[in-house]
Design an enzyme around this catalytic site. Structure first.
Site, PDB file in Angstrom:
ATOM      1  CD1 TRP A  21      -1.081   2.189   1.920  1.00 33.42           C
ATOM      2  CD2 TRP A  21      -2.908   1.355   1.358  1.00 33.42           C
ATOM      3  NE1 TRP A  21      -1.980   3.333   2.549  1.00 33.42           N
ATOM      4  CE2 TRP A  21      -3.001   2.691   1.562  1.00 33.42           C
ATOM      5  CE3 TRP A  21      -4.082   1.099   0.045  1.00 33.42           C
ATOM      6  CZ2 TRP A  21      -3.896   3.868   1.603  1.00 33.42           C
ATOM      7  CZ3 TRP A  21      -5.031   1.767   0.099  1.00 33.42           C
ATOM      8  CH2 TRP A  21      -5.555   3.195   0.513  1.00 33.42           C
ATOM      9  CG  ASP A  24      -1.164  10.964   2.105  1.00 27.50           C
ATOM     10  OD1 ASP A  24      -2.225  10.556   1.729  1.00 27.50           O
ATOM     11  OD2 ASP A  24      -0.980  12.102   3.033  1.00 27.50           O
ATOM     12  CD  GLN A  40       1.389   8.896   5.239  1.00 28.15           C
ATOM     13  OE1 GLN A  40       0.691   8.725   6.554  1.00 28.15           O
ATOM     14  NE2 GLN A  40       3.406   9.313   6.042  1.00 28.15           N
TER      15      GLN A  40
HETATM   16  C1  FRU Z   1      -3.809  12.053   3.796  1.00 26.84           C
HETATM   17  C2  FRU Z   1      -3.593  11.224   5.263  1.00 26.84           C
HETATM   18  C3  FRU Z   1      -2.817  12.417   5.839  1.00 26.84           C
HETATM   19  C4  FRU Z   1      -2.239  11.601   7.123  1.00 26.84           C
HETATM   20  C5  FRU Z   1      -2.348  10.055   6.068  1.00 26.84           C
HETATM   21  C6  FRU Z   1      -1.586   9.033   6.763  1.00 26.84           C
HETATM   22  O1  FRU Z   1      -4.545  11.047   2.826  1.00 26.84           O
HETATM   23  O2  FRU Z   1      -5.132  11.373   5.743  1.00 26.84           O
HETATM   24  O3  FRU Z   1      -3.597  13.659   7.001  1.00 26.84           O
HETATM   25  O4  FRU Z   1      -0.808  11.587   7.223  1.00 26.84           O
HETATM   26  O5  FRU Z   1      -3.177  10.481   5.064  1.00 26.84           O
HETATM   27  O6  FRU Z   1      -1.510   7.842   6.050  1.00 26.84           O
END
Ligand code: FRU
Length: 456
Positions: A21, A24, A40
């Site tokens: 997965w 961001d 992420q």
């Molecule tokens: C946006 C979000 C951010 C957070 C991250 C967690 O998609 O929700 O606000 O830092 O993803 O994965």
């Protein structure tokens, strides 16, 4: 899970993780002669969870090399998540600012933290973490995340998303240089009435003296009848010095699809401002072991106060012209070209706005782009699920000439309308390998160019 391709759905020039997965883009920056993209990432599965920072580097923002994970959950203040954030360079060091989500006992508090590297590969979290926590008054204790930091002279500036009883908002902070990295002071707030209950991933920059703010707002999409609750906006702020109570004077959507989310920007060494967004998916496409991808980097241009997005210019280097079959004697303007899986397609069409246009894979209903002369809009139909076709629409177009640029990269399409005035992008899932891309118009007077780029 091993990847079994019915056909290859992994895009060629849109960034994907090797497996698992991704969401961001984080820490988008130019450091030590390379572009760095962090993201992420869940190291253990194809769904959201175990949030860590994946890492890749590139020389052109299109071809990326994977590096080891930059940060994982290993401190009391980030045991429940190493959430989104940004990067800056200072005195040859690379600083990552991120949100640490603390473990259960601390009730999932979100606070701002820093990690440093001097080789762009290994990052060490600072002992003084966390550097900024919500007080429950100006910043929420739980929803307080996604620091975007930049430097103005020696001063550090930071925007962080949070919320209060009135809804989502962005706090602006300043610190007196890196030596005072744990002394950020609140200098202002940005908000907009009735605009969602929480904002995420703020970004602020100036282009030609215009202050531009990008944010992802939660709680506005369903109200607009969209298939996602949260969507991305770009707004003008009427000043470039950001402090105090700031009201967004003008705003519009960054992308008229709903997959594009949480973009982050970067200033390239030559001054171009580029944004990259997460193309979100809930689960992997069939036969794939990765979930989610990044958009093509988009340059942002502001011309007479109108914002335009263009695929990063570097893309042209990889594209060569493809022959088009053109049926001259047909009253309709019908064009087609062979679809080859190892190519990314870049199709541009200019025509009189009084003609209908249709671009589609032949015999495959996963993707169809239409311009309707009666509606005066561009419509994107995409199939990602067997049972559902989503339809996205551009705003009403008012020019005499229709100008479309459509980029197709295996399982993702990005449509740039009127020179990038509007963009619609989406992920789609083909059922079979189409052998042709067809273009139909009302008569033969269109200018059509198709370019293709090979996998390298
Ligand atoms: C946006 C979000 C951010 C957070 C991250 C967690 O998609 O929700 O606000 O830092 O993803 O994965």
């Amino acid at each position: 899970m091993e990847e079994k391709y019915i056909m290859n759905l992994r895009p060629i020039l849109h960034f994907t993780s090797e497996k698992n997965w991704l969401n961001d883009p984080n820490g988008l920056s130019y450091y030590d002669g390379k572009y760095h993209l962090f993201y992420q990432y869940n190291p253990y599965g194809t769904c959201w969870g175990n949030m860590s920072w994946g890492h890749a580097v590139s020389e052109d923002m299109l071809h990326w090399s994977h590096l080891p994970l930059a940060m994982v959950q290993d401190q009391p203040y980030d045991m429940a998540g190493v959430f989104s954030g940004s990067a800056i360079e200072f005195q040859q060091k690379h600083f990552l600012f991120y949100t640490g989500v603390s473990g259960k006992d601390n009730k999932d508090r979100q606070s701002q933290c820093v990690a440093i590297s001097s080789d762009g590969i290994q990052y060490k979290k600072m002992d003084i973490n966390p550097i900024l926590e919500g007080d429950g008054i100006v910043a929420d204790k739980i929803d307080f995340r996604d620091p975007k930091v930049w430097m103005e002279g020696n001063r550090l500036k930071m925007v962080v998303a949070t919320k209060d009883d009135f809804g989502g908002k962005i706090n602006i902070y300043e610190a007196d240089g890196i030596a005072h990295i744990d002394e950020f002071k609140l200098v202002g707030t940005i908000r907009k009435k009735d605009f969602g209950y929480m904002w995420e991933c703020p970004d602020y920059f100036t282009i030609r003296g215009r202050g531009l703010l990008i944010f992802s707002a939660m709680g506005v999409g369903y109200e607009k009848g969209l298939d996602q609750d949260s969507i991305v906006y770009i707004g003008y702020i009427n000043e470039t010095k950001i402090s105090g109570e700031i009201v967004i004077v003008y705003n519009e959507r960054v992308d008229y699809g709903t997959d594009f989310y949480a973009p982050q920007s970067l200033e390239m060494p030559d001054g171009r401002r580029v944004i990259l967004g997460w193309m979100r998916m809930e689960k992997p496409l069939e036969g794939c072991a990765w979930t989610g991808m990044m958009s093509i980097p988009r340059e942002i241009h502001v011309i007479e106060d109108v914002i335009y997005y263009r695929p990063i210019n570097e893309l042209f280097k990889y594209l060569t012209t493809i022959d088009i079959d053109y049926m001259k004697n047909n009253e309709m303007g019908n064009y087609s070209c062979t679809y080859e899986q190892h190519l990314i397609y870049d199709i541009s069409i200019q025509t009189d706005a009084k003609k209908n246009v249709r671009i589609a894979f032949e015999g495959d209903e996963s993707l169809e782009v239409n311009y309707s002369k009666t509606e005066r809009r561009v419509l994107l139909h995409r199939r990602i699920d067997v049972n559902a076709v989503d339809v996205y629409k551009s705003p009403i177009l008012d020019k005499d000439i229709l100008d479309l640029r459509v980029i197709i990269d295996r399982s993702v399409v990005e449509i740039f309308i009127e020179g990038g005035r509007y963009v619609i992008s989406a992920i789609f899932q083909s059922r079979s390998v189409a052998d042709k891309i067809v273009i139909n118009t009302d008569d033969a007077g269109c200018i059509v160019h198709i370019k293709g780029g090979k996998v390298t």
